[in-house]
Design an enzyme around this catalytic site. Structure first.
Site: not given
Ligand code: DOR
Ligand code: ZN
Length: 428
Positions: A177, A90, A58-60, A303, A150
């Site tokens: 997911h 996401n 997740h690079l946000r 993750d 996800d």
């Molecule tokens: O713990 C998690 N964080 N699980 C996920 O599926 C998403 C992720 C997030 O984007 O923070």
């Molecule tokens: Zn996930």
């Protein structure tokens, strides 16, 4: 471009050899290579592995640049020995169009620390009701092959079936997911005797396993590829093993934290240990380690889920789920899998580099350390030990579950197509 001679390294942990990197490729391997015109890196005692590939980062960016950006996240990736990461969609806006995935891909190229391969959302806005334009993302400059909602499950069986059918046209894969939403409403931690004691709403193993089983059946039925994100239970492992035995195209990943940590950490009520899916039991950890060793679980994926302080320094139920992973992954894999005798370094390379690159159809990564191959290489010192200090991580966030804990092994250098992104343990 500088040539590098990596002197006396142990490729995949084997006998010492030199690697010559030139013009972005490994040009020669063997003992006692000529160092003329090359910068020499003393690799005595270091294990050389192909640059790691993370299928789940997740690079946000766009949208939550306070937690991470493509630049800070890929610096963290390089520090952890990664040369490529798959970026989860996401974000805000979600990466559900050709425009957004191309933006993320370009940001990765500009930062230059690791190749960023965007993952596209399965449904519009990740809302779970209409399929996104998967074909347009596949045809875009980002060449998307992995699709995932996800953070949320594609829980509608018809949508999941259609997505599986659709991605066949371009050899794509749907990364699920697996979380049955109704069974996990308000869930906070693994459902067990302990969740009862702690008064935290339980997230039962069956909520994962039911979706893994359904999607394995769907993938078999339509002869498409499904990849199970972050498997966390012994039961999921059994289902994946069964699906593979049927010859169905089902692959799976496990996170370093699910190989290392258990639900017992929830006793602290410290939301650093809140993650989705939740930390499970010691029996689950044992089954996951065995499954990664025997190939039932194909690969390790971090993750990596950065969150800013305000989302983590809250009461457990209000805190965001997720933990950092990129900078501690190889150390965690060493402790869980190598130091326990479950995997050798060749096995680690297979599961952290070759398999994830193959599942995501990513060219130029996960290749052998051989002449003619792209010079994506990590040098790792398995005899080092370090105490994780959140303040010294390259990530913009601080939510590592290993703060203050001693871990084995250190990434000494990372090369992306022959260019160092980390030297002497520091990002360059
Ligand atoms: O713990 C998690 N964080 N699980 C996920 O599926 C998403 C992720 C997030 O984007 O923070
Ligand atoms: Zn996930």
């Amino acid at each position: 471009m500088t040539r590098f001679l990596l002197r006396g390294v142990r490729p995949l942990g084997c006998e010492p050899a030199d690697l010559l990197l030139d013009e972005g490729r490994i040009t020669e391997t063997g003992p006692g290579l000529d160092a003329a015109g090359a910068e020499v890196v003393d690799g005595d005692g270091l294990v050389a592995l192909p640059g790691l590939v993370d299928l789940h980062t997740h690079l946000r960016e766009p949208g939550r640049e306070d937690a991470e950006t493509v630049e800070t996240g890929t610096r963290a990736a390089a520090a952890g020995g990664y040369t490529a990461v798959f970026a989860m969609p996401n974000t805000d806006p979600a990466a559900d169009t050709a425009g957004v995935v191309e933006q993320v891909w370009r940001l990765g190229r500009e930062a230059g620390y690791a190749d960023v391969q965007p993952i596209g959302a399965v449904t519009v806005g990740r809302a779970g009701s209409r399929l996104a334009e998967l074909g347009a993302m596949a045809d875009s400059a980002a060449r998307v092959r992995v699709f995932s909602d996800d953070g949320d499950c594609v829980s509608d069986a018809v949508l999941m079936r259609r997505a599986l059918e659709y991605v066949k046209a371009f050899d794509g894969v749907v990364a699920q997911h697996a979380q049955e939403p109704r069974l996990t409403e308000g869930a906070q931690m693994n459902e067990s005797a302990l969740s009862g004691v702690l008064g935290l709403r339980g997230w039962p193993a069956v909520a994962e396993e039911a979706v893994v089983a359904r999607d394995a059946l769907l993938a078999g039925h339509v002869r498409s590829r499904v990849h199970v994100c972050h498997v966390s239970t012994a039961g999921s492992v059994e289902i994946v093993r069964w699906a593979k035995a049927k010859g169905w195209q089902v692959t799976a990943e496990v996170t370093p934290h699910h190989l290392m940590l258990t639900e017992e950490l929830a006793r602290s009520y410290d939301p650093l240990y809140k993650v989705n899916p939740p930390l499970r039991t010691a029996e689950d950890v044992h089954a996951l380690r065995e499954a990664l060793a025997d190939g039932t679980v194909d690969c390790v994926a971090t993750d990596h889920a950065p969150h800013s302080l305000e989302y983590k320094e809250a009461e457990w139920p209000a805190a965001a789920p997720g933990m950092l992973g990129l900078e501690t992954a190889l150390s965690a894999v060493q402790e869980a899998m190598v130091d326990t005798g479950l995997l050798d370094w060749a096995g680690v390379a297979e599961r952290t580099s070759a398999r994830p690159a193959a599942i995501g159809r990513l060219a130029g990564h996960g290749r052998p350390l051989a002449a003619g191959e792209p010079a994506n290489v990590v040098l790792y010192d398995p005899s080092a030990r370090w105490v994780v200090d959140p303040a010294r991580l390259a990530s913009r966030s601080r939510n590592t579950p290993y703060a203050g804990r001693e871990l084995p092994g250190r990434v000494v250098a990372t090369f992306l197509r022959g260019r160092p992104t980390v030297l002497e343990g520091k990002p360059v």
